[in-house]
Design an enzyme around this catalytic site. Sequence first.
Site, PDB file in Angstrom:
ATOM      1  N   HIS A 131       6.539 -74.259  -4.054  1.00 54.64           N
ATOM      2  CA  HIS A 131       7.187 -74.831  -5.386  1.00 54.64           C
ATOM      3  C   HIS A 131       6.848 -76.104  -5.512  1.00 54.64           C
ATOM      4  O   HIS A 131       6.308 -76.655  -4.461  1.00 54.64           O
ATOM      5  CB  HIS A 131       8.429 -74.921  -4.939  1.00 54.64           C
ATOM      6  CG  HIS A 131      10.123 -75.505  -6.371  1.00 54.64           C
ATOM      7  ND1 HIS A 131       9.813 -76.599  -6.252  1.00 54.64           N
ATOM      8  CD2 HIS A 131      10.666 -74.647  -6.707  1.00 54.64           C
ATOM      9  CE1 HIS A 131      10.917 -76.926  -6.859  1.00 54.64           C
ATOM     10  NE2 HIS A 131      11.637 -75.370  -7.042  1.00 54.64           N
ATOM     11  N   ASP A 208       9.957 -74.768   3.859  1.00 54.74           N
ATOM     12  CA  ASP A 208      10.609 -75.487   2.852  1.00 54.74           C
ATOM     13  C   ASP A 208      11.343 -73.908   3.411  1.00 54.74           C
ATOM     14  O   ASP A 208      11.798 -72.925   2.761  1.00 54.74           O
ATOM     15  CB  ASP A 208       9.695 -74.878   1.776  1.00 54.74           C
ATOM     16  CG  ASP A 208      10.623 -74.881   0.280  1.00 54.74           C
ATOM     17  OD1 ASP A 208      12.314 -74.766   0.772  1.00 54.74           O
ATOM     18  OD2 ASP A 208       9.745 -75.294  -0.763  1.00 54.74           O
ATOM     19  N   GLN A 211      14.915 -71.306  -0.408  1.00 51.71           N
ATOM     20  CA  GLN A 211      15.548 -70.186  -0.899  1.00 51.71           C
ATOM     21  C   GLN A 211      16.440 -69.097   0.843  1.00 51.71           C
ATOM     22  O   GLN A 211      17.526 -68.368   0.370  1.00 51.71           O
ATOM     23  CB  GLN A 211      14.383 -68.980  -1.437  1.00 51.71           C
ATOM     24  CG  GLN A 211      14.435 -69.923  -2.715  1.00 51.71           C
ATOM     25  CD  GLN A 211      15.161 -69.728  -3.547  1.00 51.71           C
ATOM     26  OE1 GLN A 211      16.017 -68.821  -3.591  1.00 51.71           O
ATOM     27  NE2 GLN A 211      15.521 -70.639  -4.361  1.00 51.71           N
ATOM     28  N   LYS A 234      21.935 -74.583  -3.721  1.00 44.77           N
ATOM     29  CA  LYS A 234      21.826 -72.848  -3.561  1.00 44.77           C
ATOM     30  C   LYS A 234      22.173 -71.402  -2.745  1.00 44.77           C
ATOM     31  O   LYS A 234      22.219 -70.598  -2.507  1.00 44.77           O
ATOM     32  CB  LYS A 234      20.170 -72.882  -3.219  1.00 44.77           C
ATOM     33  CG  LYS A 234      19.012 -73.417  -3.950  1.00 44.77           C
ATOM     34  CD  LYS A 234      18.017 -73.150  -3.934  1.00 44.77           C
ATOM     35  CE  LYS A 234      16.630 -73.891  -4.690  1.00 44.77           C
ATOM     36  NZ  LYS A 234      16.927 -74.093  -5.531  1.00 44.77           N
ATOM     37  N   CYS A 374       8.924 -74.076 -11.167  1.00 44.83           N
ATOM     38  CA  CYS A 374       8.244 -75.008 -10.729  1.00 44.83           C
ATOM     39  C   CYS A 374       7.358 -74.552  -9.345  1.00 44.83           C
ATOM     40  O   CYS A 374       6.471 -74.571  -8.704  1.00 44.83           O
ATOM     41  CB  CYS A 374       9.095 -75.674 -10.307  1.00 44.83           C
ATOM     42  SG  CYS A 374      10.719 -76.556 -11.274  1.00 44.83           S
TER      43      CYS A 374
HETATM   44  C1  LIG Z   1      10.871 -72.605  -2.505  1.00 47.08           C
HETATM   45  C2  LIG Z   1      11.762 -73.470  -2.947  1.00 47.08           C
HETATM   46  N1  LIG Z   1      11.776 -75.097  -2.334  1.00 47.08           N
HETATM   47  C3  LIG Z   1      11.979 -76.113  -3.016  1.00 47.08           C
HETATM   48  C4  LIG Z   1      13.028 -76.320  -4.091  1.00 47.08           C
HETATM   49  C5  LIG Z   1      13.719 -77.646  -4.321  1.00 47.08           C
HETATM   50  O1  LIG Z   1      14.812 -77.712  -3.877  1.00 47.08           O
HETATM   51  P1  LIG Z   1      15.572 -78.784  -4.621  1.00 47.08           P
HETATM   52  O2  LIG Z   1      15.875 -79.093  -6.072  1.00 47.08           O
HETATM   53  O3  LIG Z   1      17.200 -78.036  -4.426  1.00 47.08           O
HETATM   54  O4  LIG Z   1      15.603 -80.393  -3.900  1.00 47.08           O
HETATM   55  C6  LIG Z   1      13.889 -74.789  -4.320  1.00 47.08           C
HETATM   56  C7  LIG Z   1      14.827 -74.846  -5.634  1.00 47.08           C
HETATM   57  O5  LIG Z   1      14.383 -75.235  -6.910  1.00 47.08           O
HETATM   58  C8  LIG Z   1      12.562 -73.625  -4.112  1.00 47.08           C
HETATM   59  O6  LIG Z   1      13.501 -73.116  -4.683  1.00 47.08           O
END
Ligand SMILES: Cc1ncc(COP(=O)(O)O)c(C=O)c1O
Lengths: 416, 153
Positions: A131, A208, A211, A234, A374
């Site tokens: 991401h 990370d 998910q 999430k 993203c």
């Molecule tokens: C794999 C992954 N990493 C990072 C993020 C970023 O999360 P957040 O926007 O809650 O900081 C997301 C979600 O958008 C994600 O799916």
Amino acid sequence: MLETAAGATPLDVERLRRDFPVLDQEVNGRPLVYLDNAATSQKPVQVIEAIEAYYRSDNANVHRGIHELSRRATELYEGARKTVARYLGGVDPEEVIWTRGTTEAINLVAASWGGANLTEGDEILLSVMEHHSNLVPWQLVAERTGAQLRYLELNDDGTLRLDDLDGLLGERTRIVALTQVSNSLGTINPITEIARRVHDAGALLLVDGAQGAAHHGVDLTSLGADFYAFSGHKMCGPTGVGALWGRRELLESMPPWQGGGEMISLVERDHSTYAPIPHKFEAGTPNIAGAVGLAAAVEYLEQIGPAAILAHEQDLTRYAMERLQTLPAIRVFGPEDPSMRAGVVSFVLGDAHPHDISTILDSEGIAIRAGHHCTQLVMKHYGVSATARASFYLYNTRDEVDRLMDGLATVHSIFA
Amino acid sequence: MSELKLNSLYQQLILEHYRSPKNRGKLDDATVSIRMRNPTCGDDITLQLRVDDDEVIQDVRFYGEGCSISQASASIMTTLLKERSLDDAIQIAARFTALMHGDEDAAKDRSLRDLRALQGVSKFPVRIKCALLGFDALQEAVRKTRGEPALEA
Ligand SMILES: Cc1ncc(COP(=O)(O)O)c(C=O)c1O
């Protein structure tokens, strides 16, 4: 290593759905089908009520007052940290740092650990599956320190090219940052195996868990990560709160990354001394209600059981993939074996652009995500600019997958 | 209701322009070339014009990728631009923008010709920026030709 989904008792989805008031509505004249859970999940009444109860009866600033409400707020806030630590496999609560979410947690490590430890020529190993929030913070710190970025590539089946891993792990590799579960492909990465190889090479591993924490469950005492980042929203919790977990000795050795109240012990004119972890990294008044809400979400998920949730998602994924394959001109991304993925199904359908697919589905009350999610490097790998993505959670049903298929039939009738 | 709304969005003319866009390709002797992207959804259009010294558009092409609305809108737009002045182009862009924001008069404006097929987009607020992407490029192209500063970096 991977939490096995087989053998978990099936969820009583009809009962669980009643916990989620938002699901009980019509959109464009049809009952809502919410399949955008990888973007954010819906919230059960247990979470909504915990936040409301906090504001109605306990609200005060934390760690500051001597009065009763401040004591209560502090107790709830620090109690929430313990609840989250338990969910993460029973880690030390002092190793759990509240953040706004995954993105802020990764930025914290990149800025604080990276700023203090990376020098010119050091290497940061990422993957093409990441991401943007696990890419851009590293690009920023690389720019500042002169460190180099390296990438683990993708196989066409949506798994990481782990055969390349040992070759990419060099003497200068200082940290590897990988996702536990891909938000655009659904792939579950074998983190424990990767961690062993990363540590053999003398590097650190940041995972990370945006998910993973929601759709997979996690035991940080055996996962092998050195840092773990995730978001509350999430996993049935509120937006604006999440956490970073890090190994104590790492966190203790890292400099603070933001300055302010809460994170200090003594302030003088030209320097200060800092509070011990976790507070060293928590400058300013935190998201107290968010932490309370996230703890309620964790308790909710614990009651259902992460293994049962993953099994349910995988059942829906298997069903959705079977049904999708019957459509002409469909292309489904990610591992073919549903047991290797969480409840995320990305696809493209003939000439219909994912945005058009999403608009047409929305007109039938079905919410999916269309775009690059993203993960522009993933899109590039497959030579597409966008995909349509359906993602499932504990409250979704096979009937909703059927509604998705009906909607896709409408797409087909317009674009075929 | 929603089916009617959907039919008004995906008019036959729009789908035809999406499948077989007009003036698609590159212009070798372009005097101005503008790329516009919509970062949230990945729509991507490059518009090229050949403008003569009298500010008349002699030729136009576009390429890129994106949803049916962004591609059809750009395609129909190009069919209206040949032999038109830059002032006309700005006028068309302004009228079309008004159409997207629900302006009743613009809906009756014959000068918009086939662009009126896109009227249904105005009922889908999240898709309006798709329809406007080509026109954003057009306005930027006019500014650049006239040596005015760009609105967006
Ligand atoms: C794999 C992954 N990493 C990072 C993020 C970023 O999360 P957040 O926007 O809650 O900081 C997301 C979600 O958008 C994600 O799916």
